[in-house]
Design a protein around this motif. Structure first.
Motif, mmCIF file in Angstrom:
data_model
loop_
_atom_site.group_PDB
_atom_site.id
_atom_site.type_symbol
_atom_site.label_atom_id
_atom_site.label_comp_id
_atom_site.label_asym_id
_atom_site.label_seq_id
_atom_site.Cartn_x
_atom_site.Cartn_y
_atom_site.Cartn_z
ATOM 1 N N LEU A 49 -4.057 -3.496 1.142
ATOM 2 C CA LEU A 49 -4.055 -4.877 1.632
ATOM 3 C C LEU A 49 -2.634 -5.416 1.732
ATOM 4 O O LEU A 49 -2.290 -6.107 2.696
ATOM 5 C CB LEU A 49 -4.902 -5.762 0.726
ATOM 6 N N ASP A 50 -1.825 -5.112 0.762
ATOM 7 C CA ASP A 50 -0.422 -5.541 0.807
ATOM 8 C C ASP A 50 0.280 -4.946 2.025
ATOM 9 O O ASP A 50 0.989 -5.650 2.750
ATOM 10 C CB ASP A 50 0.308 -5.125 -0.466
ATOM 11 N N ALA A 51 0.061 -3.661 2.254
ATOM 12 C CA ALA A 51 0.696 -2.983 3.396
ATOM 13 C C ALA A 51 0.210 -3.536 4.730
ATOM 14 O O ALA A 51 0.951 -3.542 5.710
ATOM 15 C CB ALA A 51 0.429 -1.477 3.325
ATOM 16 N N ALA A 52 -1.022 -4.040 4.755
ATOM 17 C CA ALA A 52 -1.584 -4.598 5.983
ATOM 18 C C ALA A 52 -1.155 -6.045 6.204
ATOM 19 O O ALA A 52 -1.530 -6.660 7.197
ATOM 20 C CB ALA A 52 -3.111 -4.518 5.943
ATOM 21 N N GLY A 53 -0.386 -6.583 5.267
ATOM 22 C CA GLY A 53 0.061 -7.963 5.399
ATOM 23 C C GLY A 53 -0.981 -8.970 4.961
ATOM 24 O O GLY A 53 -0.963 -10.118 5.395
ATOM 25 N N ALA A 54 -1.897 -8.555 4.095
ATOM 26 C CA ALA A 54 -2.963 -9.442 3.634
ATOM 27 C C ALA A 54 -3.041 -9.477 2.103
ATOM 28 O O ALA A 54 -4.121 -9.309 1.524
ATOM 29 C CB ALA A 54 -4.285 -9.009 4.233
ATOM 30 N N PRO A 55 -1.921 -9.709 1.429
ATOM 31 C CA PRO A 55 -1.956 -9.715 -0.042
ATOM 32 C C PRO A 55 -2.754 -10.883 -0.628
ATOM 33 O O PRO A 55 -3.113 -10.856 -1.793
ATOM 34 C CB PRO A 55 -0.487 -9.793 -0.429
ATOM 35 N N HIS A 56 -3.026 -11.882 0.191
ATOM 36 C CA HIS A 56 -3.760 -13.070 -0.254
ATOM 37 C C HIS A 56 -5.269 -12.857 -0.355
ATOM 38 O O HIS A 56 -5.962 -13.673 -0.957
ATOM 39 C CB HIS A 56 -3.506 -14.220 0.719
ATOM 40 N N LEU A 57 -5.774 -11.787 0.241
ATOM 41 C CA LEU A 57 -7.233 -11.601 0.287
ATOM 42 C C LEU A 57 -7.792 -11.163 -1.064
ATOM 43 O O LEU A 57 -7.390 -10.142 -1.605
ATOM 44 C CB LEU A 57 -7.609 -10.556 1.335
#
Length: 83
Positions: A49-57
């Motif tokens: 998720l961090d690598a996908a640019g979605a660390p907030h999910l």
């Protein structure tokens, strides 16, 4: 809206996360991670998720085996894991 991706040990997991969370992450309320067996599975999901640019999910761990059920409190501690 939420999304369920493949299990972390599935060959399509990284692509699932990159595509879905990377493109729709701002519109998702959480990501469901199925067949979680250990904290390492959710650590892997967090890195994806961090690598996908979605660390907030937030993550919802789907605990589907008796062994994982016995380790549930170790598998899904907050804050990123909501259930």
């Amino acid at each position: 809206m939420a999304v369920r991706v493949h299990p972390v040990d599935h060959p399509a997991f990284d692509q699932d996360v990159a595509t879905v969370a990377g493109k729709a992450g701002a519109r998702l309320s959480h990501v469901m991670i199925p067949k979680v067996e250990s904290p390492a599975d959710l650590d892997r999901a967090s890195r994806a998720l961090d690598a996908a640019g979605a660390p907030h999910l937030p993550q919802h761990a789907l605990i589907e085996s008796p062994a994982a059920g016995q380790r549930a409190s170790d598998i899904a501690p907050p804050p990123r894991r909501q259930s």
